[in-house]
Design a protein around this motif. Structure first.
Motif, PDB file in Angstrom:
ATOM      1  N   GLU A 178      -3.539  10.477  -0.262  1.00 33.23           N
ATOM      2  CA  GLU A 178      -2.700   9.354   0.157  1.00 33.23           C
ATOM      3  C   GLU A 178      -3.367   8.579   1.289  1.00 33.23           C
ATOM      4  O   GLU A 178      -3.387   7.341   1.284  1.00 33.23           O
ATOM      5  CB  GLU A 178      -1.325   9.846   0.600  1.00 33.23           C
ATOM      6  CG  GLU A 178      -0.456  10.352  -0.530  1.00 33.23           C
ATOM      7  CD  GLU A 178       0.811  11.025  -0.053  1.00 33.23           C
ATOM      8  OE1 GLU A 178       1.794  11.037  -0.826  1.00 33.23           O
ATOM      9  OE2 GLU A 178       0.840  11.549   1.084  1.00 33.23           O
ATOM     10  N   SER A 179      -3.916   9.301   2.230  1.00 34.84           N
ATOM     11  CA  SER A 179      -4.589   8.667   3.362  1.00 34.84           C
ATOM     12  C   SER A 179      -5.780   7.837   2.895  1.00 34.84           C
ATOM     13  O   SER A 179      -5.979   6.699   3.331  1.00 34.84           O
ATOM     14  CB  SER A 179      -5.041   9.739   4.357  1.00 34.84           C
ATOM     15  OG  SER A 179      -5.672   9.167   5.453  1.00 34.84           O
ATOM     16  N   SER A 180      -6.562   8.401   2.003  1.00 37.55           N
ATOM     17  CA  SER A 180      -7.725   7.710   1.451  1.00 37.55           C
ATOM     18  C   SER A 180      -7.289   6.476   0.656  1.00 37.55           C
ATOM     19  O   SER A 180      -7.887   5.404   0.772  1.00 37.55           O
ATOM     20  CB  SER A 180      -8.497   8.675   0.560  1.00 37.55           C
ATOM     21  OG  SER A 180      -9.563   8.042  -0.069  1.00 37.55           O
ATOM     22  N   CYS A 181      -6.234   6.614  -0.135  1.00 38.79           N
ATOM     23  CA  CYS A 181      -5.715   5.510  -0.930  1.00 38.79           C
ATOM     24  C   CYS A 181      -5.246   4.372  -0.030  1.00 38.79           C
ATOM     25  O   CYS A 181      -5.545   3.205  -0.287  1.00 38.79           O
ATOM     26  CB  CYS A 181      -4.565   5.999  -1.814  1.00 38.79           C
ATOM     27  SG  CYS A 181      -3.799   4.708  -2.830  1.00 38.79           S
ATOM     28  N   ILE A 182      -4.523   4.704   1.018  1.00 42.48           N
ATOM     29  CA  ILE A 182      -4.022   3.675   1.936  1.00 42.48           C
ATOM     30  C   ILE A 182      -5.192   2.954   2.603  1.00 42.48           C
ATOM     31  O   ILE A 182      -5.198   1.724   2.712  1.00 42.48           O
ATOM     32  CB  ILE A 182      -3.075   4.282   2.989  1.00 42.48           C
ATOM     33  CG1 ILE A 182      -1.753   4.637   2.324  1.00 42.48           C
ATOM     34  CG2 ILE A 182      -2.850   3.318   4.147  1.00 42.48           C
ATOM     35  CD1 ILE A 182      -0.770   5.337   3.210  1.00 42.48           C
ATOM     36  N   CYS A 233       0.827  -1.210   0.000  1.00 43.47           N
ATOM     37  CA  CYS A 233       0.000   0.000   0.000  1.00 43.47           C
ATOM     38  C   CYS A 233       0.863   1.263   0.000  1.00 43.47           C
ATOM     39  O   CYS A 233       0.506   2.258  -0.635  1.00 43.47           O
ATOM     40  CB  CYS A 233      -0.979  -0.020   1.162  1.00 43.47           C
ATOM     41  SG  CYS A 233      -2.228  -1.333   1.005  1.00 43.47           S
ATOM     42  N   ARG A 245      -8.277   2.538   1.483  1.00 43.50           N
ATOM     43  CA  ARG A 245      -8.919   1.655   0.498  1.00 43.50           C
ATOM     44  C   ARG A 245      -8.040   0.450   0.184  1.00 43.50           C
ATOM     45  O   ARG A 245      -8.530  -0.678   0.061  1.00 43.50           O
ATOM     46  CB  ARG A 245      -9.239   2.431  -0.780  1.00 43.50           C
ATOM     47  CG  ARG A 245     -10.417   3.371  -0.663  1.00 43.50           C
ATOM     48  CD  ARG A 245     -10.855   3.921  -2.017  1.00 43.50           C
ATOM     49  NE  ARG A 245      -9.752   4.413  -2.836  1.00 43.50           N
ATOM     50  CZ  ARG A 245      -9.295   5.671  -2.829  1.00 43.50           C
ATOM     51  NH1 ARG A 245      -9.840   6.562  -2.023  1.00 43.50           N
ATOM     52  NH2 ARG A 245      -8.296   6.032  -3.610  1.00 43.50           N
ATOM     53  N   CYS A 246      -6.738   0.678   0.047  1.00 46.69           N
ATOM     54  CA  CYS A 246      -5.796  -0.394  -0.267  1.00 46.69           C
ATOM     55  C   CYS A 246      -5.810  -1.463   0.825  1.00 46.69           C
ATOM     56  O   CYS A 246      -5.898  -2.655   0.542  1.00 46.69           O
ATOM     57  CB  CYS A 246      -4.387   0.183  -0.438  1.00 46.69           C
ATOM     58  SG  CYS A 246      -3.100  -1.044  -0.768  1.00 46.69           S
ATOM     59  N   LYS A 267       2.063   1.727  -3.567  1.00 53.87           N
ATOM     60  CA  LYS A 267       0.979   2.128  -4.461  1.00 53.87           C
ATOM     61  C   LYS A 267       0.496   3.549  -4.191  1.00 53.87           C
ATOM     62  O   LYS A 267       0.191   4.289  -5.122  1.00 53.87           O
ATOM     63  CB  LYS A 267      -0.183   1.151  -4.293  1.00 53.87           C
ATOM     64  CG  LYS A 267      -1.418   1.473  -5.108  1.00 53.87           C
ATOM     65  CD  LYS A 267      -2.480   0.427  -4.877  1.00 53.87           C
ATOM     66  CE  LYS A 267      -3.812   0.756  -5.474  1.00 53.87           C
ATOM     67  NZ  LYS A 267      -3.865   1.211  -6.813  1.00 53.87           N
ATOM     68  N   CYS A 268       0.442   3.945  -2.925  1.00 51.29           N
ATOM     69  CA  CYS A 268      -0.268   5.171  -2.557  1.00 51.29           C
ATOM     70  C   CYS A 268       0.614   6.379  -2.246  1.00 51.29           C
ATOM     71  O   CYS A 268       0.150   7.510  -2.362  1.00 51.29           O
ATOM     72  CB  CYS A 268      -1.161   4.905  -1.345  1.00 51.29           C
ATOM     73  SG  CYS A 268      -2.452   3.693  -1.669  1.00 51.29           S
ATOM     74  N   THR A 311       3.292   8.748  -3.189  1.00 53.88           N
ATOM     75  CA  THR A 311       4.097   9.151  -4.344  1.00 53.88           C
ATOM     76  C   THR A 311       5.269  10.045  -3.940  1.00 53.88           C
ATOM     77  O   THR A 311       6.327   9.974  -4.553  1.00 53.88           O
ATOM     78  CB  THR A 311       3.214   9.883  -5.368  1.00 53.88           C
ATOM     79  OG1 THR A 311       2.548  10.972  -4.721  1.00 53.88           O
ATOM     80  CG2 THR A 311       2.175   8.934  -5.946  1.00 53.88           C
TER      81      THR A 311
END
Length: 89
Positions: free
Chosen positions: A62-66, A46, A68-69, A49-50, A52
């Protein structure tokens, strides 16, 4: 004598490990090792992926991506585990 020997010792019976106690302890150690490896895998995948641009804090994206991941990874692992353990042997 140690706690795993088959000969009785002068210690109290509560200090002796039965085969079931040993199996339970081994299962707990395997479960802990699996959980640690699982969390490390999630962190690595994660993060890669999240995140960058690593910095001192996470952006909202980034927080949202992590989040969801991690949710997807846990859900996928649950589905795979369920199908593996419910499959006929």
């Amino acid at each position: 004598m140690d706690a795993f020997s088959s000969s009785p010792s002068s210690g109290s019976p509560s200090q002796q490990f039965s085969a079931d106690d040993f199996k339970d302890q081994l299962k707990n150690q395997f479960a802990q090792a699996y959980a640690e490896e699982f969390l490390e895998t999630i962190r690595g995948k994660c993060f890669e992926k999240c995140i960058t641009k690593p910095g001192s804090s996470l952006s909202g994206g980034e927080s949202s991506c992590i989040s969801r991941c991690v949710d997807r990874y846990i859900e996928a692992t649950g589905i795979i585990s369920k199908s593996l353990f419910s499959a006929p042997r």
